[in-house]
Design an enzyme around this catalytic site. Structure first.
Site, short mmCIF file in Angstrom:
data_model
loop_
_atom_site.label_atom_id
_atom_site.label_comp_id
_atom_site.label_asym_id
_atom_site.label_seq_id
_atom_site.Cartn_x
_atom_site.Cartn_y
_atom_site.Cartn_z
N GLU A 227 6.97 -2.43 -3.90
CA GLU A 227 6.50 -2.54 -2.39
C GLU A 227 7.36 -3.35 -1.51
O GLU A 227 7.26 -2.99 -0.13
CB GLU A 227 4.83 -2.99 -2.31
CG GLU A 227 4.44 -4.26 -2.59
CD GLU A 227 4.89 -5.08 -3.62
OE1 GLU A 227 5.26 -4.25 -4.72
OE2 GLU A 227 4.46 -6.23 -3.91
N CYS B 277 3.24 -6.33 -10.93
CA CYS B 277 3.39 -7.49 -11.09
C CYS B 277 1.92 -7.93 -11.88
O CYS B 277 1.79 -7.58 -13.15
CB CYS B 277 3.46 -8.37 -10.14
SG CYS B 277 3.87 -10.15 -10.36
N HIS C 244 8.24 -5.83 -7.80
CA HIS C 244 7.52 -5.73 -6.58
C HIS C 244 8.30 -4.40 -5.91
O HIS C 244 9.02 -4.79 -4.84
CB HIS C 244 7.27 -6.82 -5.60
CG HIS C 244 6.35 -7.69 -6.29
ND1 HIS C 244 4.90 -7.61 -6.03
CD2 HIS C 244 6.40 -9.03 -7.09
CE1 HIS C 244 4.31 -8.80 -6.45
NE2 HIS C 244 5.12 -9.40 -7.46
#
Ligand code: MN
Length: 247
Positions: free
Chosen positions: A218, A113, A216
């Site tokens: 994660e 990001c 994202h």
């Protein structure tokens, strides 16, 4: 080498009122994602001098630039748009120094990001300061739903590091960003696009292993689709090779 160490950048949060505490912080999802692929994340405060950044990079097998605040437009020669957040000068300086040190030392670098945007700026590119106002489209890049929801598609370019990692040419991702790449740095290649043409992933060609994504991954480690875990696995593999070669 077992348990490669990787630097994970963090942000600072000012005290909410007198008597409270200012903090260094990072979303735990990054920590869990890195540990899940065998890496040991070391959280790096957003206040390093260039010498300190170089010292960190010398001791780790890779660098992760996490998400967060908008990069100061002055770093790419632009005036601040009203939609752009107040600059965090120390964090920008820390991460720019980490990129330079990682490039010089050949350490793998994963950008997420803001990390993609910071990498582009570090290498000479510029950013769109607010997609909603400056590049309106049908694609919702600032999702209202939880970050574990996939909200738009991507087209991935064949033969790229990203393609080798995720083994797919069309995937769906989350989207929690209001800025994006405008002019791409000359040493970066765009490797994925949203349906409206927004750059969603970049990497350098050549020996320096970099991979940066606008979404994202994660937040998607528990998802049924393997694409996002595959990005962290590819980074861990690159860090393992860096650990063998350098440390
Ligand atoms: Mn997006």
């Amino acid at each position: 080498m077992p348990h490669p160490l990787v630097a994970l950048t963090a942000s600072s949060k000012a005290a909410s009122r007198p008597g409270k505490y200012s903090r260094v912080r990072v979303n735990e999802a990054y920590v869990r994602a890195l540990q899940s692929v065998g890496l040991v994340p070391l959280v790096i405060p957003p206040s390093l001098s260039p010498d300190e950044a170089r010292a960190v990079v010398a001791r780790v097998s890779g660098v992760v630039l996490s998400g967060g605040e908008d990069v100061d437009p002055a770093r790419y020669g632009a005036a601040r748009h009203p939609a752009t957040q107040k600059p965090k000068a120390a964090r920008d300086a820390t991460e720019l120094a980490l990129v330079e040190a990682a490039r010089d030392a050949g350490r793998p670098l994963l950008g997420i990001c803001r990390g993609l945007q910071l990498l582009n700026v570090a290498l000479g590119g510029t950013l769109v300061q607010d997609l909603g106002m400056l590049r309106p489209s049908e694609v919702g890049h600032s999702q209202e739903s939880s970050g574990t929801q996939r909200v738009h598609g991507l087209t991935i370019l064949s033969g790229t590091r990203l393609h080798a990692a995720v083994r797919a040419l069309a995937i769906d991702v989350n989207s929690i960003h209001h800025q994006a790449v405008d002019r791409l740095a000359s040493s970066l290649h765009a490797t994925a696009y949203a349906p409206d043409g927004v750059v969603e992933a970049v990497e350098t060609a050549g020996d320096w292993w970099t991979l940066a994504v606008q979404w994202h991954p994660e937040e998607l480690m528990e998802d049924a689709q393997p694409w996002d875990r595959a990005i962290f696995e590819a980074f861990a593999q690159a860090c393992g090779m860096a650990a063998d070669a350098h440390i």
